[in-house]
Design a protein around this motif. Structure first.
Motif, PDB file in Angstrom:
ATOM      1  N   UNK A   4      68.299  50.439  16.978  1.00  0.00           N
ATOM      2  CA  UNK A   4      68.829  51.731  16.552  1.00  0.00           C
ATOM      3  C   UNK A   4      69.876  52.192  17.554  1.00  0.00           C
ATOM      4  N   UNK A   5      70.668  53.165  17.160  1.00  0.00           N
ATOM      5  CA  UNK A   5      71.564  53.864  18.080  1.00  0.00           C
ATOM      6  C   UNK A   5      70.887  55.150  18.502  1.00  0.00           C
ATOM      7  N   UNK A  30      75.401  57.254  24.555  1.00  0.00           N
ATOM      8  CA  UNK A  30      74.954  56.639  23.300  1.00  0.00           C
ATOM      9  C   UNK A  30      74.631  55.175  23.550  1.00  0.00           C
ATOM     10  N   UNK A  31      73.457  54.729  23.053  1.00  0.00           N
ATOM     11  CA  UNK A  31      73.011  53.388  23.395  1.00  0.00           C
ATOM     12  C   UNK A  31      72.510  52.618  22.170  1.00  0.00           C
ATOM     13  N   UNK A  32      72.743  51.329  22.224  1.00  0.00           N
ATOM     14  CA  UNK A  32      72.138  50.412  21.265  1.00  0.00           C
ATOM     15  C   UNK A  32      70.777  50.025  21.836  1.00  0.00           C
ATOM     16  N   UNK A  33      69.712  50.397  21.137  1.00  0.00           N
ATOM     17  CA  UNK A  33      68.363  50.191  21.647  1.00  0.00           C
ATOM     18  C   UNK A  33      67.641  49.152  20.798  1.00  0.00           C
ATOM     19  N   UNK A  34      67.139  48.120  21.452  1.00  0.00           N
ATOM     20  CA  UNK A  34      66.348  47.099  20.782  1.00  0.00           C
ATOM     21  C   UNK A  34      64.888  47.328  21.136  1.00  0.00           C
ATOM     22  N   UNK A  35      64.067  47.580  20.126  1.00  0.00           N
ATOM     23  CA  UNK A  35      62.643  47.825  20.326  1.00  0.00           C
ATOM     24  C   UNK A  35      61.885  46.525  20.052  1.00  0.00           C
ATOM     25  N   UNK A  36      61.295  45.958  21.094  1.00  0.00           N
ATOM     26  CA  UNK A  36      60.540  44.725  20.940  1.00  0.00           C
ATOM     27  C   UNK A  36      59.101  45.027  20.534  1.00  0.00           C
ATOM     28  N   UNK A  37      58.492  44.085  19.854  1.00  0.00           N
ATOM     29  CA  UNK A  37      57.102  44.252  19.426  1.00  0.00           C
ATOM     30  C   UNK A  37      56.149  43.691  20.471  1.00  0.00           C
ATOM     31  N   UNK A  38      54.973  44.298  20.536  1.00  0.00           N
ATOM     32  CA  UNK A  38      53.939  43.858  21.461  1.00  0.00           C
ATOM     33  C   UNK A  38      53.852  44.770  22.665  1.00  0.00           C
ATOM     34  N   UNK A  39      52.633  45.234  22.976  1.00  0.00           N
ATOM     35  CA  UNK A  39      52.437  46.085  24.140  1.00  0.00           C
ATOM     36  C   UNK A  39      50.999  45.953  24.622  1.00  0.00           C
ATOM     37  N   UNK A  62      74.641  42.187  16.210  1.00  0.00           N
ATOM     38  CA  UNK A  62      74.481  43.562  15.751  1.00  0.00           C
ATOM     39  C   UNK A  62      75.031  44.551  16.782  1.00  0.00           C
ATOM     40  N   UNK A  63      74.701  44.341  18.050  1.00  0.00           N
ATOM     41  CA  UNK A  63      75.168  45.249  19.101  1.00  0.00           C
ATOM     42  C   UNK A  63      76.690  45.231  19.218  1.00  0.00           C
ATOM     43  N   UNK A 123      78.078  55.003  27.079  1.00  0.00           N
ATOM     44  CA  UNK A 123      76.710  54.551  26.879  1.00  0.00           C
ATOM     45  C   UNK A 123      76.468  53.114  27.300  1.00  0.00           C
ATOM     46  N   UNK A 124      75.616  52.447  26.557  1.00  0.00           N
ATOM     47  CA  UNK A 124      75.260  51.078  26.899  1.00  0.00           C
ATOM     48  C   UNK A 124      74.202  50.554  25.956  1.00  0.00           C
TER      49      UNK A 124
END
Length: 269
Positions: A36-37, A46-55, A84-85, A97-98
């Motif tokens: 998501x942004x 403003x950032x491109x955020x990659x949410x990884x699965x598993x915690x 995508x980014x 951003x980043x």
């Protein structure tokens, strides 16, 4: 909870060799919840955020409990994430951003996380951030941390019993990782979720504040008000959301928490 190891797709000779690819000898893949942004809460600008699965944590206030298990994520190549980014690099750069690798817990997939940080930084030229609880900090190689311009370190509580109640895990690994980041001189933003009746004891907040100030590399503290935006996900998963009747903190409570951090010489926002 079943824990999956980083795996990879078949070799592709056209893929540039990166530190992670040099280890795996093939393109790296990972399990992703979403991307998501975002503005304001996942690092500067403003950032491109990659949410990884598993915690490995099961935080009582988690707003993405559907990201707790790696096997529930979408298997994705690093190439797909970078592609995508890349669509947003001009906009992100213009907005100061980043890119942030978050979760879940990104250090549950250290090879994939290292690959993303390296390519986001060196291929796309973006400021990079790693968002982590620090519980799996021992999995972060020095090379991975070199490719993270900023570490967003979540410290859920300073009181050990409260930390265990909130996360299901001990605090010690996060403390050890914080010291390591300080030794490396890594820029750190501490993130603290203020939950009335759970983490809001002034001495608990002061403990986090004193520790953060002692490190010497914490440039900012984000005091994040507890919210219940993930409640519907808990319900959909058939999980007991025990904070259902807990209110969000008032503006006055948030301001008081920020003052405790500020009293230790920290920038609290």
């Amino acid at each position: 909870m079943a824990v999956l190891l980083d795996t990879a797709t078949p070799a592709n000779p056209a893929t540039p060799e990166t530190p992670a690819a040099a280890v795996t000898r093939r393109p790296v893949t990972g399990s992703i919840h979403s991307w998501d942004l975002s503005t304001g809460v996942d690092g500067p600008g403003t950032r491109f955020v990659t949410f990884l699965s598993g915690c490995p944590l099961t935080c009582l206030y988690c707003h993405n409990p559907d990201a707790w298990r790696m096997r529930d994520g979408k298997r994705t190549t690093a190439d797909d994430v970078i592609t995508e980014a890349a669509k947003y690099t001009k906009f992100i750069s213009a907005a100061g951003g980043g890119a942030t690798v978050s979760g879940g817990e990104p250090l549950l997939q250290p090879v994939f996380t290292g690959e993303l940080l390296h390519r986001l930084k060196h291929e796309l030229g973006l400021h990079t951030a790693l968002d982590t609880s620090g519980f799996l900090g021992v999995r972060a190689t020095d090379a991975l941390l070199r490719d993270a311009d900023l570490v967003l370190l979540d410290i859920k509580s300073w009181d050990r019993e409260t930390y265990k109640k909130v996360t299901g895990r001990p605090l010690r690994p996060t403390v050890d990782f914080a010291h390591r980041l300080a030794d490396l001189g890594k820029d750190v933003w501490v993130r603290f979720v203020l939950v009335p009746g759970l983490t809001d004891d002034p001495e608990n907040i002061a403990g986090v504040a004193r520790f953060a100030a002692s490190l010497g590399n914490v440039s900012r503290v984000d005091v994040l008000p507890f919210h219940k935006l993930g409640e519907a996900k808990w319900d959909a998963l058939g999980k007991d959301f025990t904070l259902r009747d807990t209110p969000s903190p008032t503006p006055g409570q948030v301001a008081a928490a920020k003052e405790i951090f500020a009293a230790q010489g920290l920038l609290a926002v």
